[in-house]
Scaffold this motif. Structure first.
Motif, PDB file in Angstrom:
ATOM      1  N   SER A 152     -21.703 -43.671  98.557  1.00  0.00           N
ATOM      2  CA  SER A 152     -21.182 -44.599  99.570  1.00  0.00           C
ATOM      3  C   SER A 152     -19.673 -44.482  99.725  1.00  0.00           C
ATOM      4  N   LEU A 153     -19.079 -43.462  99.113  1.00  0.00           N
ATOM      5  CA  LEU A 153     -17.620 -43.369  99.016  1.00  0.00           C
ATOM      6  C   LEU A 153     -16.961 -43.162 100.381  1.00  0.00           C
ATOM      7  N   LYS A 154     -16.022 -44.091 100.674  1.00  0.00           N
ATOM      8  CA  LYS A 154     -15.252 -44.014 101.913  1.00  0.00           C
ATOM      9  C   LYS A 154     -13.804 -43.589 101.666  1.00  0.00           C
ATOM     10  N   ALA A 155     -13.278 -43.903 100.474  1.00  0.00           N
ATOM     11  CA  ALA A 155     -11.867 -43.612 100.213  1.00  0.00           C
ATOM     12  C   ALA A 155     -11.672 -43.229  98.753  1.00  0.00           C
ATOM     13  N   LEU A 156     -10.891 -42.169  98.529  1.00  0.00           N
ATOM     14  CA  LEU A 156     -10.558 -41.705  97.181  1.00  0.00           C
ATOM     15  C   LEU A 156      -9.046 -41.766  97.014  1.00  0.00           C
ATOM     16  N   ILE A 157      -8.597 -42.565  96.037  1.00  0.00           N
ATOM     17  CA  ILE A 157      -7.171 -42.811  95.813  1.00  0.00           C
ATOM     18  C   ILE A 157      -6.768 -42.183  94.479  1.00  0.00           C
ATOM     19  N   ASP A 195       2.255 -50.924  92.796  1.00  0.00           N
ATOM     20  CA  ASP A 195       2.079 -52.236  93.416  1.00  0.00           C
ATOM     21  C   ASP A 195       1.663 -52.115  94.877  1.00  0.00           C
ATOM     22  N   GLU A 196       1.595 -50.894  95.415  1.00  0.00           N
ATOM     23  CA  GLU A 196       1.129 -50.653  96.783  1.00  0.00           C
ATOM     24  C   GLU A 196      -0.361 -50.323  96.826  1.00  0.00           C
ATOM     25  N   ILE A 197      -1.087 -50.564  95.742  1.00  0.00           N
ATOM     26  CA  ILE A 197      -2.485 -50.176  95.669  1.00  0.00           C
ATOM     27  C   ILE A 197      -3.328 -50.839  96.753  1.00  0.00           C
ATOM     28  N   VAL A 198      -3.104 -52.104  97.032  1.00  0.00           N
ATOM     29  CA  VAL A 198      -3.909 -52.807  98.050  1.00  0.00           C
ATOM     30  C   VAL A 198      -3.645 -52.204  99.429  1.00  0.00           C
ATOM     31  N   PHE A 199      -2.375 -51.984  99.748  1.00  0.00           N
ATOM     32  CA  PHE A 199      -2.016 -51.356 101.026  1.00  0.00           C
ATOM     33  C   PHE A 199      -2.671 -49.983 101.146  1.00  0.00           C
ATOM     34  N   ALA A 200      -2.589 -49.186 100.090  1.00  0.00           N
ATOM     35  CA  ALA A 200      -3.138 -47.836 100.133  1.00  0.00           C
ATOM     36  C   ALA A 200      -4.647 -47.852 100.347  1.00  0.00           C
ATOM     37  N   VAL A 201      -5.347 -48.758  99.664  1.00  0.00           N
ATOM     38  CA  VAL A 201      -6.800 -48.852  99.830  1.00  0.00           C
ATOM     39  C   VAL A 201      -7.145 -49.267 101.255  1.00  0.00           C
ATOM     40  N   ASN A 202      -6.460 -50.284 101.766  1.00  0.00           N
ATOM     41  CA  ASN A 202      -6.747 -50.753 103.126  1.00  0.00           C
ATOM     42  C   ASN A 202      -6.505 -49.661 104.163  1.00  0.00           C
ATOM     43  N   GLU A 203      -5.425 -48.903 103.999  1.00  0.00           N
ATOM     44  CA  GLU A 203      -5.134 -47.817 104.930  1.00  0.00           C
ATOM     45  C   GLU A 203      -6.169 -46.701 104.805  1.00  0.00           C
ATOM     46  N   ASP A 242      -7.592 -39.456  99.897  1.00  0.00           N
ATOM     47  CA  ASP A 242      -7.096 -40.201 101.061  1.00  0.00           C
ATOM     48  C   ASP A 242      -5.718 -40.800 100.840  1.00  0.00           C
ATOM     49  N   ALA A 243      -5.337 -41.031  99.586  1.00  0.00           N
ATOM     50  CA  ALA A 243      -4.028 -41.621  99.319  1.00  0.00           C
ATOM     51  C   ALA A 243      -3.554 -41.204  97.942  1.00  0.00           C
ATOM     52  N   VAL A 244      -2.242 -41.011  97.815  1.00  0.00           N
ATOM     53  CA  VAL A 244      -1.624 -40.773  96.515  1.00  0.00           C
ATOM     54  C   VAL A 244      -0.526 -41.808  96.314  1.00  0.00           C
ATOM     55  N   ILE A 245      -0.434 -42.308  95.072  1.00  0.00           N
ATOM     56  CA  ILE A 245       0.518 -43.370  94.753  1.00  0.00           C
ATOM     57  C   ILE A 245       1.304 -42.961  93.524  1.00  0.00           C
ATOM     58  N   GLY A 246       2.626 -42.937  93.619  1.00  0.00           N
ATOM     59  CA  GLY A 246       3.474 -42.549  92.512  1.00  0.00           C
ATOM     60  C   GLY A 246       3.530 -43.598  91.416  1.00  0.00           C
ATOM     61  N   THR A 247       4.118 -43.217  90.286  1.00  0.00           N
ATOM     62  CA  THR A 247       4.120 -44.089  89.106  1.00  0.00           C
ATOM     63  C   THR A 247       4.929 -45.364  89.298  1.00  0.00           C
ATOM     64  N   SER A 248       5.905 -45.355  90.209  1.00  0.00           N
ATOM     65  CA  SER A 248       6.719 -46.556  90.425  1.00  0.00           C
ATOM     66  C   SER A 248       6.328 -47.292  91.705  1.00  0.00           C
ATOM     67  N   GLY A 276      -9.238 -44.712 107.422  1.00  0.00           N
ATOM     68  CA  GLY A 276      -9.174 -43.304 107.735  1.00  0.00           C
ATOM     69  C   GLY A 276      -7.780 -42.737 107.800  1.00  0.00           C
ATOM     70  N   LYS A 277      -6.782 -43.510 107.324  1.00  0.00           N
ATOM     71  CA  LYS A 277      -5.397 -43.054 107.373  1.00  0.00           C
ATOM     72  C   LYS A 277      -4.973 -42.476 106.026  1.00  0.00           C
ATOM     73  N   LYS A 278      -4.444 -41.256 106.042  1.00  0.00           N
ATOM     74  CA  LYS A 278      -3.918 -40.650 104.827  1.00  0.00           C
ATOM     75  C   LYS A 278      -2.583 -41.317 104.473  1.00  0.00           C
ATOM     76  N   THR A 279      -2.410 -41.644 103.199  1.00  0.00           N
ATOM     77  CA  THR A 279      -1.238 -42.412 102.791  1.00  0.00           C
ATOM     78  C   THR A 279      -0.596 -41.804 101.553  1.00  0.00           C
ATOM     79  N   GLU A 280       0.739 -41.744 101.558  1.00  0.00           N
ATOM     80  CA  GLU A 280       1.499 -41.350 100.379  1.00  0.00           C
ATOM     81  C   GLU A 280       2.490 -42.467 100.075  1.00  0.00           C
ATOM     82  N   CYS A 281       2.366 -43.078  98.893  1.00  0.00           N
ATOM     83  CA  CYS A 281       3.220 -44.205  98.515  1.00  0.00           C
ATOM     84  C   CYS A 281       4.125 -43.795  97.349  1.00  0.00           C
ATOM     85  N   TYR A 282       5.410 -43.733  97.612  1.00  0.00           N
ATOM     86  CA  TYR A 282       6.388 -43.399  96.577  1.00  0.00           C
ATOM     87  C   TYR A 282       7.599 -44.299  96.726  1.00  0.00           C
TER      88      TYR A 282
END
Length: 440
Positions: A71-76, A106-114, A97-103, A118-124
């Motif tokens: 059922s996977l829709k997003a892989l972070i 705290d953007e995990i919720v934003f990254a999951v929602n994006e 679908d998204a990568v989140i840096g070590t610092s 269907g939006k690719k996200t990079e949070c640094y």
């Protein structure tokens, strides 16, 4: 929406995972351990050495398959691998679908929602920021013990280590925040706090202008409900008088120090960028044992560092034999890209590194078994971790053993004991790295 969370690597990484779980829970997400039904999967990765990188990459690739079969829709992807390789992950593994840096965790919720849109996200974010979240951690260690991360990053520049490039410079968590977090954990039933950081011994030097771990320890000892406080990752050159006296005199502090030394040969230590020499290591070990007679010393070593000769390996073997560490682990040297050591001459063959590692561990095994036998007849307080199925026996730990890395004591009794209870036990036997005991 159901989320599967996979946390790899060290206990410091685990505390980040628990904070992210808290943020997701606060924002209405639920959790599952079933890959087939997970709609979102978060992998908090490790990239400390090559084996850890391979495990992280293999885990990501394996879980990506559930986009086809589940059922996977997003892989972070979060954590050290995400920080170290940034956009390369999405480029090389398009299922991510998204990568989140070590610092920026705290953007995990934003990254999951994006990601679910269907939006690719990079949070640094700035690698030297100290992340603060507004949600309570979700404890994943069983409830009776938890890690308390007292600092982030590292100012040491060991030539083999990539951590500062993935975690930034050393920054301490304010003392009042740590005490508040300890009180929260105690209210949730936690009885053992395990203090972790890339280096615990210099805690507070950036905030308060001096080493302040002993002050923090005194405050944590006042937290009701906490009975064990264990200190990990103490650099030998940074252990100081007030810290020794605090460990010695505070009842709640386990007489246990994890003190990674990596080697004993002066030339190798210098090439490693370490700040100690052999004589200083011996002096510190002897002093700790003199000041705190029952102290348990854990250390880690690196075998096969570039240029290590047979003679230097033998010197390390003799050092281990004479120092008789209570707990010891060995890593075969792993050349990490972007480190000074990886570019050094005289890199050693993998088979030689592994043979040297195995030799040290065989020697340490003999030492550990002798130390286990010497415990027979002694009495200790142990914390109960669980019951053996279909047996009148429980699994516990004394102050001598950290969860997940050291041994256990198996306690026979007809009495019913609860997980997290503290009991008095008498050691009646030893079994390799574990002890056998009876309830008093």
């Amino acid at each position: 929406m159901k989320i599967l969370f996979v946390s790899l690597g060290c206990d410091k990484n685990l505390t980040n995972s628990e904070e992210m779980l808290g943020l997701l829970y606060k924002n209405g997400f639920t959790f599952t351990d079933n890959e087939e039904e997970a709609e979102v999967i978060v992998v908090n990765t490790c990239a400390f050495i090559n084996d850890a990188k391979e495990e992280s990459i293999n885990t990501i690739i394996e879980l990506a398959e559930y986009k086809k079969t589940g059922s996977l829709k997003a892989l972070i992807v979060t954590g050290c691998l995400a920080e170290r390789y940034k956009s390369e992950i999405i480029k090389e593994i398009p299922e991510v679908d998204a990568v989140i840096g070590t610092s920026a965790y705290d953007e995990i919720v934003f990254a999951v929602n994006e990601a679910v849109k269907g939006k690719k996200t990079e949070c640094y974010k700035d690698l030297n920021r100290l992340v603060e979240t507004d949600a309570d951690r979700i404890i994943t260690t069983g409830g009776y013990y938890a890690h308390l991360k007292i600092a982030e990053g590292c100012n040491k520049r060991c030539t083999y280590c990539i951590i500062p490039k993935m975690r930034g410079n050393y920054r301490s968590v304010p003392m009042e925040k740590l005490v508040k977090e300890a009180e929260y954990l105690a209210a949730k039933g936690v009885k053992e706090l395990i203090l972790v950081a890339q280096e615990t011994t210099v805690y507070g030097i950036d905030l308060y202008g001096k080493k302040s771990l002993h002050i923090l320890l005194d405050k944590l000892c006042e937290v009701k409900g906490i009975e064990f406080i264990r200190i990990m990752y103490c650099y030998p050159e940074e252990i100081y008088d007030e810290l020794i006296y605090t460990i010695k005199n505070q009842r709640k502090i386990c007489k246990y120090i994890d003190m990674p030394i990596q080697h004993c040969n002066d030339e190798i230590l210098k090439k490693m960028g370490r700040k100690t020499g052999k004589a200083q290591l011996i002096n510190m070990i002897e002093r700790l044992r003199k000041e705190i007679p029952d102290i348990i010393l854990r250390t880690t070593l690196i075998s096969g560092f570039p240029g290590e000769t047979d003679e230097q390996h033998e010197e390390l073997m003799e050092f281990v034999d004479s120092m008789e560490f209570d707990r010891l682990g060995v890593f075969a040297y792993s050349p990490e890209e972007d480190t000074v050591a990886a570019e050094m001459d005289n890199q050693i063959e993998e088979s030689v590194k592994e043979d040297r590692r195995d030799e040290i561990m065989e020697l340490q095994q003999e030492i550990a078994f002798e130390k286990g036998d010497s415990m027979i007849g002694r009495e200790f307080v142990a914390i109960i971790e669980g019951k053996l199925a279909d047996e009148n026996a429980y699994v516990g730990r004394t102050y001598m053993d950290a969860p997940g890395i050291d041994g256990n004591i198996f306690i026979t009794t007809d009495e019913e004991i609860m997980t997290g209870d503290f009991v008095r036990v008498k050691v009646t036997g030893s079994l390799e790295y574990d002890l056998i005991g009876e309830l008093l």
